[in-house]
Design a protein around this motif. Sequence first.
Motif, PDB file in Angstrom:
ATOM      1  N   GLY A   1       0.828  -1.208   0.000  1.00 34.19           N
ATOM      2  CA  GLY A   1       0.000   0.000   0.000  1.00 34.19           C
ATOM      3  C   GLY A   1       0.853   1.244   0.000  1.00 34.19           C
TER       4      GLY A   1
ATOM      5  N   SER B   1       1.705   1.425  -3.807  1.00 34.07           N
ATOM      6  CA  SER B   1       0.664   1.659  -4.796  1.00 34.07           C
ATOM      7  C   SER B   1      -0.399   2.558  -4.202  1.00 34.07           C
ATOM      8  CB  SER B   1       0.041   0.345  -5.218  1.00 34.07           C
ATOM      9  OG  SER B   1      -0.996   0.020  -4.332  1.00 34.07           O
ATOM     10  N   GLY B   2      -1.093   3.241  -5.051  1.00 32.63           N
ATOM     11  CA  GLY B   2      -2.110   4.167  -4.580  1.00 32.63           C
ATOM     12  C   GLY B   2      -3.456   3.523  -4.372  1.00 32.63           C
TER      13      GLY B   2
ATOM     14  N   PRO C   1       1.377   6.341  -1.028  1.00 37.69           N
ATOM     15  CA  PRO C   1       0.464   7.237  -1.723  1.00 37.69           C
ATOM     16  C   PRO C   1      -0.968   6.704  -1.696  1.00 37.69           C
ATOM     17  CG  PRO C   1       1.609   5.868  -3.303  1.00 37.69           C
ATOM     18  CD  PRO C   1       2.180   5.531  -1.952  1.00 37.69           C
ATOM     19  N   SER C   2      -1.932   7.590  -1.788  1.00 38.89           N
ATOM     20  CA  SER C   2      -3.316   7.164  -1.740  1.00 38.89           C
ATOM     21  C   SER C   2      -4.138   7.937  -2.760  1.00 38.89           C
ATOM     22  CB  SER C   2      -3.863   7.409  -0.339  1.00 38.89           C
ATOM     23  OG  SER C   2      -5.258   7.535  -0.368  1.00 38.89           O
TER      24      SER C   2
HETATM   25 NA    NA Z   1      -1.228   3.664  -0.555  1.00 37.32          NA
END
Ligand code: NA
Lengths: 343, 182, 425
Positions: free
Chosen positions: C105, C108-109, C152-153
């Motif tokens: 996580g 990856s967003g 990142p989200s």
């Molecule tokens: Na993330």
Amino acid sequence: GGGDDTSGEGSSEGSDSGSEASSDIEAQTWRFVTEEVKGQVQYEYAAEFAKRMKEKSDGKITIEPYEYGGLGSETDQVELLQNGGVEMAVMSPGFTGNMVKEGQIFALHFLFPDSVEKTQEILNTSEALNKDLVERYEEYSITPLSFWTEGATQWTSSSPLEKPSDFENFKMRTQTSPLIIKSYEAYGAEPTPMSWSELYTALDRGTVEGQENPIFFIGDASFNEVQDHMTISNHNNYVAMTTVNTEWYNGLPDNVKTLVDETVEEMQDWVYDEQKEQNEKWLEKIKNDEEHPTEVVELTEEQRAAFKELALPVRDFYKKEVSTVDGAILEKLQKEIEDVTAE
Amino acid sequence: MKILRAIDKFVLKLEEFILSYSILLIAVMVVGNVLSRAITGSSWTFSQEISRFAIVIATFMGISYAARKGRHISMSAFFDMAPYKVRKALAIFIPAFTALVMFVLAYYSSLYVLQVHERGTVTSSLQLPAIYITIFIPIGLFMGGLQYLRNMWVNIKEKDIYLGTDLKDYNQNENLEDQSFV
Amino acid sequence: MVALLMSIMVVLLLLNFPMMIPLIVGPLVVLWFFFPNLDPMLMMQQLQTGIESYVLLAVPLFILAADIMTTGKTSNRLLDFVGAFVGHLRGGYAITTAATCTLFGAISGSTQATVVAVGKPMRERLLKAGYKDSSAIALIVNSSDIALLIPPSIGMIMYALVSNTSVGDLFMAGILPGIIVFLAFSIFSILYAKKEDIPLADKVPWKERFRMTGKALLPLGFPVIVVGGIYAGIFSATEAAGISVLYAFILEVIIYRSIKLTQIPKVALSTGLVTSAVFVLVAAGQAFTWVISFARIPQTITEAVLGPDPSQTFVLIMVTVFFFVGCMFVDPIVVILVLTPIFYPVAVNAGIDPIHLGVIITFQVALGSATPPFGVDIFTASAVFEKSYLDVIRATPPYIIMLISIAILLIFVPDISLAYRYILP
Ligand code: NA
Ligand code: NA
């Protein structure tokens, strides 16, 4: 109340412009968009404008002020006005520069005098602006009814900015306008275009080292929390315009039009006082903020001159590359400015 | 028919090319800007503008490709639970109505394109006509509308249910491996 | 007007229309009926405005980086690394899953990328270790949701876009809540493994551990680069996403050679497909927001729901409920795009910190997406693992209870979200 300090000119009924003049006005609602949020100068201007129009029309004319936000970008708001989606807007010429090229004139540094009061006087009386530039805008269905300053723009920075060499390799946040970028390149800075929503963090982390804005905006956006220096450079003024959709405005009945014009004129003094009060209030706050100390330095006349010398060639760039009338409006404006400052 | 199939294949390849390379273009612009700033000290002023150009193209030119692959996001819970006949009816009605909406949007957005053209707006950094970007909105919407008509047609013609011309409903076809989820 | 708008949107949504259709048709009908003077052409302009934000460019870039790594070897290296250290403990494989989902996580967003990249290989290991399939899937789905909180989200980027807040600050603020969720899941895993008496795995010798650490070292550099780079002011969130792509490229194409250069356009095509599907919604969401702002619908709704002068807690509870319920039905991105403009102004007026609000919203979105009946993650898992809907949701209740408890904690203790301001210099 709104009617108290009106001169009453243009109203055949005399000083009390109330009931009789408004008796034949149809009830109507106008929308008035601004580029700022509640508490900031533009929005407060629209709210005050709405209040005065309501009083003058005996409640017949309701104006709804819109904060910046849901209606898209500043450029979108311009198009909303052009298409008649809204009747009125406060807009910064900077956001119309891709269309009305002449409007970029307000991006030139050290064009207006360092006195904000004198600047406002020029904005009120200049024929170059109130006639020639207005005509350029009317080609795009935008009629600027007045030009007013939100205050002089100042620099905030992480290192002192007192002479042009301080800008050497300095990462300066700018808007995307080519003329603004040119202005900072002229000082030897590295202009970095960036949206203002990312600016606080970018200043905090040092992605950019400085920015320019009127003092009230610097304080309201808390930029002083993440900057160590503020330079009172008065290198420019943040100019806004009260605008209306041209076709809509021309189609207004005479009595309504008179009310609008009259209010626009009164508001010039009101907004001058409003921005003055806000800028002074925030300047004190920033100076006295002990948690986030900021060193405030005012440039001397010689120091300003050093910057001005480097800024002058940008005017040639404006005349040659930006203006569609070979800088005729700029030249006329420069003369008007000379006349006012010579007084 | 052969010509139609050849055109279809060409359009497919073109869409794939546009989608793929606009994403790579964004990556190059953003990375290039960072590296340029780090190495030479100055930003690529055109980087933001070209990236925006690429994202508008990818978004709108991707509509028909995603429709073909049945990859537009939807809330399929009730659809999945419905009996075959209802699903079949919906599988014809949904793309038909969607196509209609796409064509209406294509119409309105081409009016917008005309306006941008008349005003002669230019982009702020490269000073290019803004219409170069805007024009892809109606084109993308129109292509999307055409693809949804095809999605409708394949459901009229075939017995199986199709979510896109290239994707059968997975309630009847368990072959999910070729769907890449991200 | 509000009733008309809502009924059109709900009906189209439930009929399984592509989500851009309800988002566009609802406001379009409102324009036709209530604002005949307003040219719908202007709404089309918003389709473009909606996706032109520079901040938003981080989304395709983070997805591209994740796609490159999902195609390559990154997730397996992370799994081996975490497994080598905690695999032998009680509930070790479950903790490995949660930890790897948290780590992935951090690369990856998106939740779905995490389900695919970590979930697929990890499920097999969990089954071999003696876990029930439904428990394994519930663990994977819920742990993947941590991806939305750990930078990142994509959810946070969307919130930042709509609310004009800083992506960098939101990223920092999500880390601690993300770690809390991970810890809760780990404790649960230990208890669960005890109760089910899941056999212990062999301890991995230190030599092997060093080897695994060495292999995972480069992928572990990601979070350092993304979070560190933004925090140190080296680059913005969008640029961090660009650097992620560069890093993933160097890792998988040049160092590991697990992807050939000629495969990159194909990977980018898959990114482009997802980007288009998401950005069409962002575009439509902006058009929607524009129309409701013009009609002053947010004011109408918040006044009806919240009354005048609501308290902070009441606002946050209503935000929680609306986002949670919204995400049970609709894609999280759409929920953020539609509901944030409605609630944001009231919340900020009530004195709620915009960053705290962003964390609450992101958390609710993650929770709602994993919650039956209609959480989108359930459908993703159902498709990826080829399991029936019921199998996917059977073991989720404990996770939902944990997540709801943490949600309440976050509402009442804003300092958890805002801790980064005290911790970081
Ligand atoms: Na993330
Ligand atoms: Na300071």
